[in-house]
Design a protein around this motif. Sequence first.
Motif, short mmCIF file in Angstrom:
data_model
loop_
_atom_site.label_atom_id
_atom_site.label_comp_id
_atom_site.label_asym_id
_atom_site.label_seq_id
_atom_site.Cartn_x
_atom_site.Cartn_y
_atom_site.Cartn_z
N ILE A 189 22.38 95.85 172.26
CA ILE A 189 23.27 95.39 173.33
C ILE A 189 24.53 94.85 172.67
O ILE A 189 24.45 94.03 171.74
N ASN A 190 25.65 95.36 173.13
CA ASN A 190 26.90 94.93 172.52
C ASN A 190 27.85 94.38 173.58
O ASN A 190 27.93 94.93 174.68
N LEU A 191 28.52 93.30 173.22
CA LEU A 191 29.44 92.68 174.17
C LEU A 191 30.81 92.58 173.51
O LEU A 191 30.91 92.08 172.38
N SER A 192 31.84 93.08 174.15
CA SER A 192 33.16 92.90 173.57
C SER A 192 34.18 92.64 174.66
O SER A 192 33.94 92.96 175.84
N ILE A 193 35.29 92.03 174.27
CA ILE A 193 36.32 91.72 175.25
C ILE A 193 37.57 92.51 174.89
O ILE A 193 38.06 92.45 173.76
N ASP A 197 39.30 93.13 180.20
CA ASP A 197 37.97 93.64 180.56
C ASP A 197 36.86 93.17 179.63
O ASP A 197 37.08 92.96 178.44
N LEU A 198 35.71 93.09 180.24
CA LEU A 198 34.51 92.76 179.50
C LEU A 198 33.73 94.07 179.36
O LEU A 198 33.50 94.75 180.36
N ILE A 199 33.38 94.43 178.12
CA ILE A 199 32.65 95.69 177.93
C ILE A 199 31.23 95.36 177.46
O ILE A 199 31.05 94.69 176.44
N ILE A 200 30.25 95.84 178.21
CA ILE A 200 28.85 95.62 177.82
C ILE A 200 28.22 97.00 177.62
O ILE A 200 28.29 97.85 178.50
N THR A 201 27.62 97.22 176.42
CA THR A 201 26.90 98.49 176.23
C THR A 201 25.42 98.20 175.97
O THR A 201 25.08 97.22 175.31
N ILE A 202 24.60 99.05 176.54
CA ILE A 202 23.14 98.94 176.34
C ILE A 202 22.68 100.30 175.86
O ILE A 202 22.79 101.30 176.56
N GLU A 203 22.23 100.33 174.60
CA GLU A 203 21.92 101.61 173.97
C GLU A 203 20.48 101.63 173.49
O GLU A 203 20.03 100.68 172.85
N ASP A 204 19.77 102.70 173.84
CA ASP A 204 18.38 102.77 173.37
C ASP A 204 18.15 103.99 172.50
O ASP A 204 19.00 104.87 172.41
N GLY A 251 34.50 97.26 188.76
CA GLY A 251 34.24 97.71 187.39
C GLY A 251 33.83 99.16 187.35
O GLY A 251 33.89 99.86 188.36
N LYS A 252 33.42 99.59 186.15
CA LYS A 252 33.01 101.00 185.98
C LYS A 252 31.74 101.06 185.15
O LYS A 252 31.51 100.19 184.30
N ILE A 253 30.94 102.08 185.39
CA ILE A 253 29.77 102.30 184.53
C ILE A 253 29.71 103.76 184.13
O ILE A 253 29.93 104.64 184.96
N ILE A 266 27.53 102.21 179.45
CA ILE A 266 28.72 101.42 179.12
C ILE A 266 29.27 100.83 180.42
O ILE A 266 29.67 101.57 181.32
N ILE A 267 29.30 99.50 180.47
CA ILE A 267 29.84 98.84 181.67
C ILE A 267 31.18 98.23 181.30
O ILE A 267 31.30 97.58 180.25
N SER A 268 32.16 98.43 182.18
CA SER A 268 33.39 97.69 181.96
C SER A 268 33.70 96.90 183.23
O SER A 268 33.71 97.44 184.33
N LEU A 269 33.86 95.60 183.04
CA LEU A 269 34.04 94.68 184.18
C LEU A 269 35.32 93.89 184.01
O LEU A 269 35.59 93.39 182.91
N PRO A 270 36.14 93.76 185.05
CA PRO A 270 37.29 92.87 184.91
C PRO A 270 36.79 91.43 184.66
O PRO A 270 35.81 91.03 185.28
N ARG A 271 37.44 90.72 183.73
CA ARG A 271 36.97 89.35 183.43
C ARG A 271 37.11 88.43 184.62
O ARG A 271 36.45 87.42 184.74
N ASP A 272 38.03 88.80 185.50
CA ASP A 272 38.23 87.98 186.69
C ASP A 272 38.21 88.93 187.91
O ASP A 272 39.25 89.39 188.37
N ALA A 273 36.98 89.24 188.39
CA ALA A 273 36.86 90.20 189.49
C ALA A 273 36.96 89.50 190.84
O ALA A 273 36.99 90.15 191.88
N GLY A 274 36.98 88.18 190.83
CA GLY A 274 36.90 87.42 192.08
C GLY A 274 38.20 87.41 192.89
O GLY A 274 39.24 87.81 192.43
#
Length: 274
Positions: A189-193, A197-204, A251-253, A266-274
Amino acid sequence: MFKVNEEILTDEEDVNKYHEFSRLNNELATAQREIIKKKVELEKLNASKDQFLGMAAHDLRTPLNGIVSLSNLLLEDTIELNEKEQLEFLQMINSSSKHMLNIINDLLDISVIETGNLQLNFEKVEIVSFMSRIINVNKIMASKKALQIVFDYDDTQEVLIDASKIEQVINNLLGNAIKFTYPNKKIFINLSILDQDLIITIEDQGKGIPEAELDKLFKPFSKISTKGTSGEQCTGLGLAIVHKIIESHKGKINVESKPGIGTKFIISLPRDAG
Ligand SMILES: Nc1ncnc2c1ncn2[C@@H]1O[C@H](COP(=O)(O)OP(=O)(O)OP(=O)(O)O)[C@@H](O)[C@H]1O
Ligand SMILES: [Mg+2]
């Protein structure tokens, strides 16, 4: 002077009436076309709703059949069951009931999302500790399959998200990674900014998904040929919910997968989606 169907209109009033009639006729034709289009759309929606209900009923019937048969055996006095067997039956009834409850909760989630009633409650979350907490809970499940979860990040930030919905997303993706990976492998699991955007990847390092099936992955009941590596249940609702939650956060997946090698979401989420 105006010519209609070989008849000549000379009176100005008649010409005006004719124009008005033509205009109304055109409007009527457009409205009729619109109604036919809507009818086709509604028929399609109705057919997919029927298909959806059929699949839901089918998925609920299997665990429910199990509950009925096992409880019948417990109630009948024709078969002698020892204490250990009784306990085993009760555990199976309990696990089938939990599975049904999960399906019903997922169906309710999908119905709330589809009717446009998904309410997001945004809150500030410190992302690294948020992710660590979710990963720690999932480590218990992963350790049962001797899977190692490796969490990597360069920085932490406060982000504005609906924490419980994003927790549902991570649990679903991590749950899939655990479900579709053979023992003794790793999940990364990787988290980067990146800018805003906040990018979260989950790789198996799991079974992977055939390329032809990637398209329907985020649609409800998209059970594809892959099954859990320890015979885990597959309903095919998790990713449809994940997709809607990410969309509602603007965001996007995306997914990359190779059969036999593994899968990466791969998820990309705006840091401030509210
Ligand atoms: N990490 C993964 N590796 C391999 N296949 C996967 C992975 N994630 C999803 N899939 C495939 O995509 C399908 C849909 O996933 P989804 O999470 O929507 O449903 P599910 O896990 O089968 O059931 P549930 O509704 O309990 O989540 C799965 O059945 C599986 O075939
Ligand atoms: Mg799933």
